[in-house]
Motif scaffolding. Structure first.
Motif, PDB file in Angstrom:
ATOM      1  N   SER A  49       5.225   4.789   2.156  1.00  0.00           N
ATOM      2  CA  SER A  49       5.481   6.135   2.671  1.00  0.00           C
ATOM      3  C   SER A  49       6.029   6.076   4.100  1.00  0.00           C
ATOM      4  O   SER A  49       6.986   6.784   4.439  1.00  0.00           O
ATOM      5  CB  SER A  49       4.182   6.949   2.629  1.00  0.00           C
ATOM      6  N   THR A  50       5.456   5.222   4.918  1.00  0.00           N
ATOM      7  CA  THR A  50       5.922   5.058   6.299  1.00  0.00           C
ATOM      8  C   THR A  50       7.346   4.516   6.340  1.00  0.00           C
ATOM      9  O   THR A  50       8.191   5.015   7.093  1.00  0.00           O
ATOM     10  CB  THR A  50       4.978   4.120   7.077  1.00  0.00           C
ATOM     11  N   ARG A 100       9.839   7.170   5.432  1.00  0.00           N
ATOM     12  CA  ARG A 100      10.059   8.103   6.555  1.00  0.00           C
ATOM     13  C   ARG A 100      10.945   7.470   7.627  1.00  0.00           C
ATOM     14  O   ARG A 100      11.763   8.148   8.253  1.00  0.00           O
ATOM     15  CB  ARG A 100       8.721   8.575   7.124  1.00  0.00           C
ATOM     16  N   ALA A 108       0.841  -1.201   0.000  1.00  0.00           N
ATOM     17  CA  ALA A 108       0.000   0.000   0.000  1.00  0.00           C
ATOM     18  C   ALA A 108       0.876   1.251   0.000  1.00  0.00           C
ATOM     19  O   ALA A 108       2.001   1.253   0.519  1.00  0.00           O
ATOM     20  CB  ALA A 108      -0.911  -0.010   1.217  1.00  0.00           C
ATOM     21  N   TYR A 109       0.336   2.307  -0.579  1.00  0.00           N
ATOM     22  CA  TYR A 109       1.043   3.596  -0.630  1.00  0.00           C
ATOM     23  C   TYR A 109       1.471   4.032   0.772  1.00  0.00           C
ATOM     24  O   TYR A 109       2.620   4.432   0.974  1.00  0.00           O
ATOM     25  CB  TYR A 109       0.130   4.646  -1.269  1.00  0.00           C
ATOM     26  N   ASN A 110       0.550   3.954   1.742  1.00  0.00           N
ATOM     27  CA  ASN A 110       0.861   4.399   3.105  1.00  0.00           C
ATOM     28  C   ASN A 110       1.982   3.565   3.729  1.00  0.00           C
ATOM     29  O   ASN A 110       2.789   4.086   4.494  1.00  0.00           O
ATOM     30  CB  ASN A 110      -0.378   4.351   3.997  1.00  0.00           C
ATOM     31  N   THR A 111       2.034   2.282   3.406  1.00  0.00           N
ATOM     32  CA  THR A 111       3.085   1.411   3.930  1.00  0.00           C
ATOM     33  C   THR A 111       4.446   1.866   3.425  1.00  0.00           C
ATOM     34  O   THR A 111       5.394   2.025   4.209  1.00  0.00           O
ATOM     35  CB  THR A 111       2.835  -0.060   3.513  1.00  0.00           C
TER      36      THR A 111
END
Length: 119
Positions: free
Chosen positions: A41-42, A45, A36-39
């Motif tokens: 992205s995390t 970071r 997933a995109y959020n994964t």
């Protein structure tokens, strides 16, 4: 230097290959099933907080780039492997891999010739 998790290392390999990328471009390079995109992205970071990547603003997003060369990380990882599992002996490591991978003496001589050519 901190060690990377498998997921962090996968993303670093993409960044080393591309030199710089946004999260969408990183995801495009990862194998199926795509995370997933959020994964991603995390994880990027986290890599930033560990000092492995940095970013520059581009429009509303970020372009991430590696701060550490792949060769530097590879050397550090191999040295840690040798220290932790082979008491610091590269000879022991090579011997172990020769036995486990059933490498013949001819193959080993060929590898040594290749190494000598590069020097």
């Amino acid at each position: 230097m901190k060690q990377l998790t498998k997921a962090e290392e996968d993303i670093m390999h993409v960044l080393w290959q591309l030199d710089a990328a946004n999260v969408k471009q990183i995801i495009e390079q990862l194998p199926e099933p795509k995370p997933a995109y959020n994964t991603v992205s995390t994880i990027v970071r986290i890599l930033e907080s560990k000092g492995f990547v940095d970013y520059k603003k581009q429009g509303k997003g970020h372009i991430y780039f590696p701060l550490l060369k792949k060769e530097v990380y590879s050397n550090q990882s191999i040295n840690k492997l040798v220290d932790n599992y082979f008491q610091g002996s590269f000879k022991s490591m090579v011997s172990f891999f020769m036995k486990k991978n059933d490498i013949s003496l001819n193959e080993m001589e060929s590898i040594l010739k290749d190494i000598n050519k590069k020097e």
